[in-house]
Design an enzyme around this catalytic site. Structure first.
Site, PDB file in Angstrom:
ATOM      1  N   GLU A   1      37.246  47.478  49.517  1.00 37.75           N
ATOM      2  CA  GLU A   1      36.245  47.963  48.444  1.00 37.75           C
ATOM      3  C   GLU A   1      35.874  49.195  48.734  1.00 37.75           C
ATOM      4  O   GLU A   1      35.209  49.485  49.342  1.00 37.75           O
ATOM      5  CB  GLU A   1      35.090  47.037  48.187  1.00 37.75           C
ATOM      6  CG  GLU A   1      35.551  45.429  48.042  1.00 37.75           C
ATOM      7  CD  GLU A   1      34.253  44.562  47.907  1.00 37.75           C
ATOM      8  OE1 GLU A   1      33.637  44.387  47.055  1.00 37.75           O
ATOM      9  OE2 GLU A   1      33.949  44.086  48.963  1.00 37.75           O
TER      10      GLU A   1
ATOM     11  N   GLU B   1      33.091  49.232  56.536  1.00 42.01           N
ATOM     12  CA  GLU B   1      32.642  48.656  55.256  1.00 42.01           C
ATOM     13  C   GLU B   1      33.717  48.688  54.220  1.00 42.01           C
ATOM     14  O   GLU B   1      33.890  47.711  53.259  1.00 42.01           O
ATOM     15  CB  GLU B   1      31.195  49.295  54.578  1.00 42.01           C
ATOM     16  CG  GLU B   1      30.052  49.112  55.546  1.00 42.01           C
ATOM     17  CD  GLU B   1      29.634  47.352  55.379  1.00 42.01           C
ATOM     18  OE1 GLU B   1      29.747  46.821  54.111  1.00 42.01           O
ATOM     19  OE2 GLU B   1      29.376  47.136  56.624  1.00 42.01           O
TER      20      GLU B   1
ATOM     21  N   GLU C   1      31.317  33.849  54.819  1.00 41.71           N
ATOM     22  CA  GLU C   1      31.975  35.199  55.246  1.00 41.71           C
ATOM     23  C   GLU C   1      32.253  35.157  56.664  1.00 41.71           C
ATOM     24  O   GLU C   1      31.380  34.803  57.378  1.00 41.71           O
ATOM     25  CB  GLU C   1      31.036  36.374  54.805  1.00 41.71           C
ATOM     26  CG  GLU C   1      30.889  36.593  53.246  1.00 41.71           C
ATOM     27  CD  GLU C   1      30.049  37.931  53.123  1.00 41.71           C
ATOM     28  OE1 GLU C   1      30.210  38.863  54.049  1.00 41.71           O
ATOM     29  OE2 GLU C   1      29.341  38.007  52.234  1.00 41.71           O
TER      30      GLU C   1
ATOM     31  N   LYS D   1      32.184  50.936  48.383  1.00 44.93           N
ATOM     32  CA  LYS D   1      30.954  50.776  49.244  1.00 44.93           C
ATOM     33  C   LYS D   1      30.393  51.590  49.898  1.00 44.93           C
ATOM     34  O   LYS D   1      31.180  52.427  50.604  1.00 44.93           O
ATOM     35  CB  LYS D   1      31.424  49.459  50.285  1.00 44.93           C
ATOM     36  CG  LYS D   1      31.586  48.156  49.687  1.00 44.93           C
ATOM     37  CD  LYS D   1      31.757  47.013  50.639  1.00 44.93           C
ATOM     38  CE  LYS D   1      31.460  45.570  50.268  1.00 44.93           C
ATOM     39  NZ  LYS D   1      31.530  44.688  51.117  1.00 44.93           N
TER      40      LYS D   1
END
Length: 483
Positions: free
Chosen positions: A329, A338, A275, A332
């Site tokens: 996302e 995030e 990542e 999250k």
């Protein structure tokens, strides 16, 4: 880091420096598929496109590998017959059962691999995520047995060697990382690390790591740190042990990991970046989270990988790197950033363009880059000697006294934007002498010869000049032509 199990902020190298990377538009550049560019496909969201639509999107890009945090059968099946490599994951919660029961490991492989392989190109199974830094000791102790049981189950299914097995680490597994040559693992887990590395070495599996320069900048929000993290011009960070002046955080982080692996005697274990990314927005107090910075980091990172320059300790190749992330996302928890790492929106359009599309020509890239690179300084450049009117053969070469930082910038620019740099890679006719000056000279000349042989094609921020002296040597031939 950035999945449901990894809500803790990741530790990163405080050691940073800029690589002059250009998100410059270049008409000759076409995004070709490269096996070292991957993407993370997180699913902590309630608005994701159907797997088939995602598979089609990926096929329209130069992304060749996808990392899943789990083993969603619909996604694995949708990626079947696309040729896209797939990384699937066993969760931290699976580790106790995998470690204690070989039959559970066999069942896991029978459920998550056998029905799909080889049509779905599963290449790696990651067992657990950042266990050695954010897990309990009992879970840490079970990690290697769980990995070994997964490997044994693959062997029993005649898939040993075809599908690798590893686990993902945060940068916090390093106790020391600055300067990179002193990279070393946390001694409190050295016994576990040595066992894991022995397994990776024996099976040819990668050591997977999550470097995030974004978090380094957030902890040290100075302009020079931002430039270092974004591959932009900066003075570099000098490693007194190796005499290497690091020009970007990404290389410094990876070389710290390389040093740590070498110091434990595992020089042959390859590194994989599981990542890395940069958020394009965040909460008001989250410094550095912006579209401009996210586009600069990811775009310049991709150009750096495409250049095949590698890192100072791992030259001439690009480490497999999985960008975070394919989509935002929205479910999250935590800070706003995030939920803002997605390269694509859930309607399948780009959040911002970093040159991944096979069909687009980077036309949305800034015509005036954040970090000035080899571009005309004046609208009507002053001709270099010899004059454009001469018919002599000329070559574009660096001026005397150009800094290593600028030479590296020129090299990265050239090799990241479509020219063939294979002659200056290991085994190539122009690899020796293996010096920055020699490699940059070859690449700069090739840009000049292929981009039109205009004076401004040999500018490189006023660090290059035209010469009538042929720089070719031995079997290394520098293309030449008259102005």
């Amino acid at each position: 880091m950035r999945n449901r199990e990894l809500s803790s902020p990741m530790a990163v190298l405080p050691y940073a420096s800029p690589f002059v990377f250009l998100t410059l538009f270049l008409a000759v550049h076409v995004a070709h598929s490269q096996s070292f560019i991957g993407v993370n496909y997180g699913q902590v969201a309630d608005n994701l496109p159907p797997p088939a639509a995602t598979a089609k999107l990926l096929q329209s890009t130069s992304i060749q590998k996808v990392r899943l945090y789990g083993s969603d059968p619909a996604i694995i099946k949708a990626l079947g017959n696309t040729g896209i490599g797939i990384v699937i994951g066993a969760s931290n919660g699976d580790i106790p059962a995998l470690a204690s029961d070989p039959n559970f490991a066999k069942s896991w492989i029978n459920s998550n691999v056998i029905p799909f392989y080889p049509a779905s190109k599963i290449i790696l199974i990651t067992v657990g995520n950042e266990v050695l830094t954010f897990g309990e000791r009992s879970l840490m102790d079970q990690l290697l047995p769980a990995i070994q049981n997964i490997q044994n189950a693959l062997n029993d299914a005649s898939l040993g060697g075809k599908i690798k097995v590893s686990t993902v680490h945060a940068m916090a597994v390093l106790q020391q990382s600055e300067p990179p040559s002193t990279g070393s693992f946390d001694p409190s887990t050295s016994d576990l690390m040595k066992g894991l590395l022995g397994f990776l070495n024996a099976t040819g599996s990668p050591f997977t790591i999550n470097p995030y320069p974004y978090f380094a900048y957030r902890g040290d929000p100075r302009p020079e740190t931002l430039a270092f993290c974004l591959f932009q011009p900066n003075g570099g960070r000098f490693d007194p042990n190796t005499k290497i002046n690091y020009m970007n955080m990404f290389d410094a982080q990876l070389d710290a990991v390389r040093s740590a692996l070498n110091s434990m005697g595992f020089k042959n274990v390859e590194i994989m970046v599981a990542e890395t990314g940069w958020p394009y927005k965040g909460d008001p107090n989250e410094v550095g989270a912006s579209v401009e910075n996210a586009k600069a980091y990811n775009g310049n990172l991709i150009a750096h990988l495409r250049s095949m320059v590698g890192t100072p300790l791992m030259p001439g190749k690009s480490v497999d790197t999985y960008l975070f992330a394919l989509y935002d996302e929205d479910l999250k928890p935590g800070a706003g950033s995030e939920r803002a790492f997605g390269l694509y929106k859930t309607d399948l359009t780009m959040t911002y363009d970093v040159g991944l599309s096979k069909t687009r020509q980077d036309s949305s890239m800034p015509k005036t880059p954040v970090n000035p690179a080899p571009t005309p300084v004046n609208p009507t450049p002053t001709p270099a000697n010899p004059s454009p009117g001469s018919k002599k053969a000329v070559w574009c070469v660096p001026k005397v006294g150009v800094s290593d930082a600028q030479l590296q910038a020129n090299l990265d620019y050239a090799c990241g934007h479509g020219i063939d740099c294979s002659p200056i890679q290991p085994g190539g006719a122009c690899f020796e002498p293996n010096t920055l000056a020699s490699h940059a000279a070859y690449a700069m000349n090739l840009v000049y010869q292929t981009a039109g042989r205009n004076p401004w094609n040999c500018d490189f921020s006023q660090t290059a000049t035209l010469s009538s002296k042929n720089p070719s040597y031995n079997n290394c031939v520098y293309p030449g032509g008259s102005t």
